[in-house]
Design an enzyme around this catalytic site. Structure first.
Site, short mmCIF file in Angstrom:
data_model
loop_
_atom_site.label_atom_id
_atom_site.label_comp_id
_atom_site.label_asym_id
_atom_site.label_seq_id
_atom_site.Cartn_x
_atom_site.Cartn_y
_atom_site.Cartn_z
N CYS A 1 0.87 -1.17 0.00
CA CYS A 1 0.00 0.00 0.00
C CYS A 1 0.91 1.23 0.00
O CYS A 1 1.72 1.40 0.91
CB CYS A 1 -0.86 -0.04 1.27
SG CYS A 1 -1.88 1.41 1.53
N CYS B 1 -0.93 3.88 -6.41
CA CYS B 1 -1.80 3.20 -5.45
C CYS B 1 -1.97 1.77 -5.95
O CYS B 1 -2.20 1.55 -7.14
CB CYS B 1 -3.16 3.91 -5.40
SG CYS B 1 -4.43 3.02 -4.45
N1 DGL Z 1 -3.84 0.43 -1.97
C1 DGL Z 1 -3.68 1.63 -1.20
C2 DGL Z 1 -2.48 2.43 -1.73
O1 DGL Z 1 -1.65 1.86 -2.43
C3 DGL Z 1 -5.01 2.29 -1.20
C4 DGL Z 1 -5.12 3.41 -0.30
C5 DGL Z 1 -6.46 3.67 0.25
O2 DGL Z 1 -7.00 2.79 0.91
O3 DGL Z 1 -6.90 4.79 0.09
O4 DGL Z 1 -2.31 3.58 -1.47
#
Ligand code: DGL
Length: 259
Positions: free
Chosen positions: A73, A183
């Site tokens: 993430c 993301c």
């Molecule tokens: N997969 C997360 C990232 O890479 C998502 C972030 C979120 O939950 O807003 O930032």
């Protein structure tokens, strides 16, 4: 020791884009994936909240005996990885937007980046960006609403296309030739992005780089799994099991776990 699993966590299902790269690159490794979908999106939360959630996920993975943790993430990496590394005695692999290859290769000297508010406002992101983008124009766009639609199983829907159009149009007008996906949820919207972007615009993400880095750190710490047994890939979600199963194309079983 080396048969211990690799722990992977994300605010939800997005980190499976990283799991898939790791699994393809390190097929003998046991893995445990945590989808904290109940608390998604992380991107709109404060740094303190993101740190607390990252600690909660890390402690659960350590209880499950993980030998290394992949923070799959960007938002959690850019806000919490330093504290995690300072607190726990296992190696951590993080993920950050792939600004460097875009900045080095752009011909129009203009690149776009789509990421969460938490990532774009983080100190780590700014430090990296400042190093590589001196004479380059960067169009930063917060992808508000994208993660929620993906978590609802609407990654390539009419609503998504309409939302993405508002984010991408200014980038096309500014003549970007690279779009950086900052993301781990966003690889799932590539089909819709390809419909919206001119053909010459390249989309890049950091998934393969994370898998390579994971392998190199496992080698360095002598933690590669050398067992000949068929590996186990375990998935836990604290909210939407069905959507997680669908992005895994039914290849892996997902269990509900309260955390
Ligand atoms: N997969 C997360 C990232 O890479 C998502 C972030 C979120 O939950 O807003 O930032």
């Amino acid at each position: 020791m080396n048969t211990q699993p690799i722990g992977i966590f994300d605010s939800g299902i997005g980190g499976t884009s990283i799991f898939k790269e790791i699994h393809a690159f390190l097929p003998h490794e046991n893995t445990i994936y945590l989808a904290d979908s109940k608390n998604a999106p992380y991107g709109q939360k404060t740094k303190e909240e993101i740190i607390a959630l990252s600690i909660k996920n890390t402690e659960l993975l350590l209880e499950k005996n993980c030998k290394l943790i992949v923070v799959a993430c960007n938002t959690a990496t850019t806000n919490a990885i330093k504290i995690l590394r300072d607190t726990y005695n296992v190696p951590f692999i993080g993920i950050e937007p792939a600004i460097k290859p875009a900045a080095l290769n752009t011909k129009t000297k203009t690149i776009g980046i789509l990421a969460t508010k938490g990532t774009l406002s983080s100190e780590l992101f700014h430090n990296t960006t400042d190093v590589y983008t001196n004479s380059i124009k960067i169009l930063e766009q917060v992808g508000e609403g994208i993660v929620l639609l993906i978590e609802a199983g609407k990654a390539n829907s009419v609503e998504m296309k309409a939302l993405l159009e508002t984010y991408i149009k200014p980038m096309i007008i500014a003549d970007i030739d690279y779009l950086v996906l900052g993301c781990t949820h966003y690889p799932y919207i590539i089909p819709t992005l390809l419909e919206l972007l001119p053909k010459h615009v390249k989309i890049i993400d950091s998934g393969l780089a994370v898998a390579k880095q994971t392998k190199s750190i496992l080698e360095q710490y002598e933690l590669l799994n050398s067992s000949a047994r068929i590996p186990e890939n375990i998935f836990y979600s604290n909210s939407n099991v069905a959507v997680l199963e669908s992005v895994l194309e039914g290849k892996f079983k997902v269990s509900h776990l309260g955390f």
